[in-house]
Design a protein around this motif. Sequence first.
Motif, short mmCIF file in Angstrom:
data_model
loop_
_atom_site.label_atom_id
_atom_site.label_comp_id
_atom_site.label_asym_id
_atom_site.label_seq_id
_atom_site.Cartn_x
_atom_site.Cartn_y
_atom_site.Cartn_z
N HIS A 641 0.85 -1.19 0.00
CA HIS A 641 0.00 0.00 0.00
C HIS A 641 0.88 1.24 0.00
O HIS A 641 1.86 1.32 0.74
CB HIS A 641 -0.91 0.00 1.24
N CYS A 643 0.81 5.66 -0.23
CA CYS A 643 -0.04 6.84 -0.15
C CYS A 643 0.80 8.09 0.08
O CYS A 643 2.02 8.01 0.09
CB CYS A 643 -1.10 6.69 0.95
N CYS A 726 -6.61 4.83 1.91
CA CYS A 726 -5.66 4.68 3.01
C CYS A 726 -6.40 4.03 4.17
O CYS A 726 -7.58 3.71 4.06
CB CYS A 726 -5.06 6.04 3.40
#
Length: 754
Positions: A641, A643, A726
Amino acid sequence: MTTTFTSTVLGSPRIGPHRELKRATESYWAGRIDADALQAVARDLRRQGLADLRDLGLDSVPVNTFSFYDQMLDTAVLLGALPDRVASVADPLDRYFAAARGTDTIAPLEMTKWFDTNYHYLVPEISPSTTFALDPSKVLSELAEALSDGIAARPVVIGPVTFLLLSKAVGTDEPLLSRLEELLPLYADLLGRLAKAGASWVQLDEPALVGDRTDEEIEAARAAYEQLSALSERPSILLASYFGSLREALPALASTDVEGFAVDLVAGQDSIGSVPELARKLVVAGVVDGRNIWRSDLDSALSTLGALLGSVDTLAVSTSCSLLHVPYTLDAEADVDKALRSWLAFGTEKVKEVVTLATALTQGRESVEDEFALARAAASTRKDDRRLNDASVRGRLAAVLNSATGRAPAAERRAAQDELLSLPPLPTTTIGSYPQTSKIRIARAALRTGEIDEAEYVNRMRAEVAEVVALQEKLDLDVLVHGEPERNDMVQYFAEQLDGFFATANGWVQSYGTRCVRPPILYGDVSRPKQMTVDWITYAQSLTDKPVKGMLTGPVTILAWSFVRDDQPLADSANQVALAIRDETVDLQAAGIGIIQVDEPALRELLPLRAEDQRAYLDWSVGAFRLATSGVADSTAIHTHLCYSEFGAVIGAIAGLDADVTSIEAARSHMEVLDDLSSVGFDLGVGPGVYDIHSPRVPSVDEIAESLREALKAVPVERLWVNPDCGLKTRGSVEVEASLRNLVEAAKLVRAEL
Ligand SMILES: Nc1nc2c(c(=O)[nH]1)N[C@@H](CNc1ccc(C(=O)N[C@@H](CCC(=O)N[C@@H](CCC(=O)N[C@@H](CCC(=O)O)C(=O)O)C(=O)O)C(=O)O)cc1)CN2
Ligand SMILES: [Zn+2]
């Protein structure tokens, strides 16, 4: 020239030694205290902070480094550059907070990384209709407050070039620097008022000039400072740069009549001696690292200063940047072992180092010989400490690095994973955390104070996990998470469990607004004494037939959000952390977990500011991630992930991570990131965030469905995942449930259209 000075810092922390400002501001937002009460807390913190700097011995003290939220936002207010949409908020303080956080009806300014730090600033929006107008009330009142307390105050303001370079142009493609000539009269006005109010120096911060800049930009900066320094009614100007070298911008700016230059001699290596104009100016030498927490090598700093004295007449000692990025004081840490404590310097201790070095310069080293002896002794015990050189860690790492750290081709892995997981098309999932309710934090605080024991704490967190799993089943998400209730922070949580890290009790540093972090201190070789997450994940998995993702933080992010070793290359530390994470992935797999997410939200953050240094960084950071994630079988899916970034410069590296699925922040950049990814041949799973979790707004089914249809134009259905952009830890439970319900419904709607 006016009186000069010998010792200073470029700025100081403002959140309060015990986060007093955070608490007061959040109370004000919640309506528990009024504006007067908030202002009183702020004033006390400012006055105490300045008095401390003076009492520690600085003979020039920065003011206006206080902020209720952020210094770029303060500069936007100073220059009359708030967006029109906040004008309807009548009260100035509330208007300021509306620009920072938004309201039910007003979207906030965007937030982004402050250079390569974990501090985030608000991005001013400048449109053709922006009419700049000076509002110097904040800086003037903070100056007056300090002068009335008898403090040798030096106002600090972000310079016009950096202000424009870091702002966002709205409604025009014209580079914002073309607006410089509109700003200069305002800065001229400001300088005149500061002089009249009693400031003998003003610090104008121009950190944007340490990045790669075009000749035109450097020339614009030179011309701006030529104009400002030609004014007669003004304080002496200290032009401050930090986070790197000015390089060709330094001689350009030094050719003006600016009186002083603050240079970062820790992150940068500008050669002062090669710029003859600096000989007659004040050089403020940033020799004490303002961003890391290691005790300075005073001998080496003094020899740097001594060498400078050969080429400049007036020299002052400083930190390399503002102390915003380090905790207040080591005195607030009760539990540091004696050796480690002797190696460290937080804010107050760094100020003392600055004063010691200035004293050594002006009165000779003998006058502060004790301080030098202590620093030398600390350096020598640090070098010899066995925790910094663990043969078993180094041996294992060498062995793993010698074996292959690649995985089978992605298509083979996907086939193996699909067979095990049997997910629907457009699988839905979340990024990991669910709301960190005050109930959760209070339980953790109660564990700390001994009010509840470990068993009770684990019971309460398990109850949270069970609730989050039940909620996800009810919502019919496809891949579940345990919700991360047991984690105080996604980096600190791991640091607390790894050998080689020290986690502070009170080492708070502002990350943005009222949000703070306690960056752990990476001081030694890293190893994992025992499993870190397996019990929590397997407990969550025991409650459901759907797959639960294992949830880990990657090596680059762990380093980016820690204070790191300065005695070995970052790449070596990254590999040691990667090895520990790799051990955890193997254990999760053995415990039956089929999907493991390794978050790297800070991949972009550590990217060097100068392009020429970026390749090497991307090589080692991608290498560390692959080391962390290549210990598992092909049938185990690795997710990651990302962000908080503009991904442009790292887009190739994202493909290089070779994660089976990448969830990525995209709600605000409207899927541009998908096109960027296809342009580098990315052909793995991807979950472009379909809604912005940074706002409390609940996205509708229609808008999520629409962004999925958009995404399907760029990504084939077999590769597309559906998720927020997120984790949900900063959000409220009610809006989270509503948003996720819509997300699942939108996915089902679009599935039916396939
Ligand atoms: N390290 C890090 N960097 C990051 C991020 C991140 O998640 N971690 N995200 C990005 C944005 N930055 C963020 C930084 C902080 C927070 C955040 O929510 N911080 C919390 C603190 C988190 C924490 O450490 N919590 C601890 C301590 C909480 C606490 O304050 N407890 C009270 C008592 C309980 C209470 O009254 O609530 C106390 O100690 O006094 C815990 O849960 O155990 C805050 O400022 O409020 C969010 C985003 C980029 N950088
Ligand atoms: Zn994230």
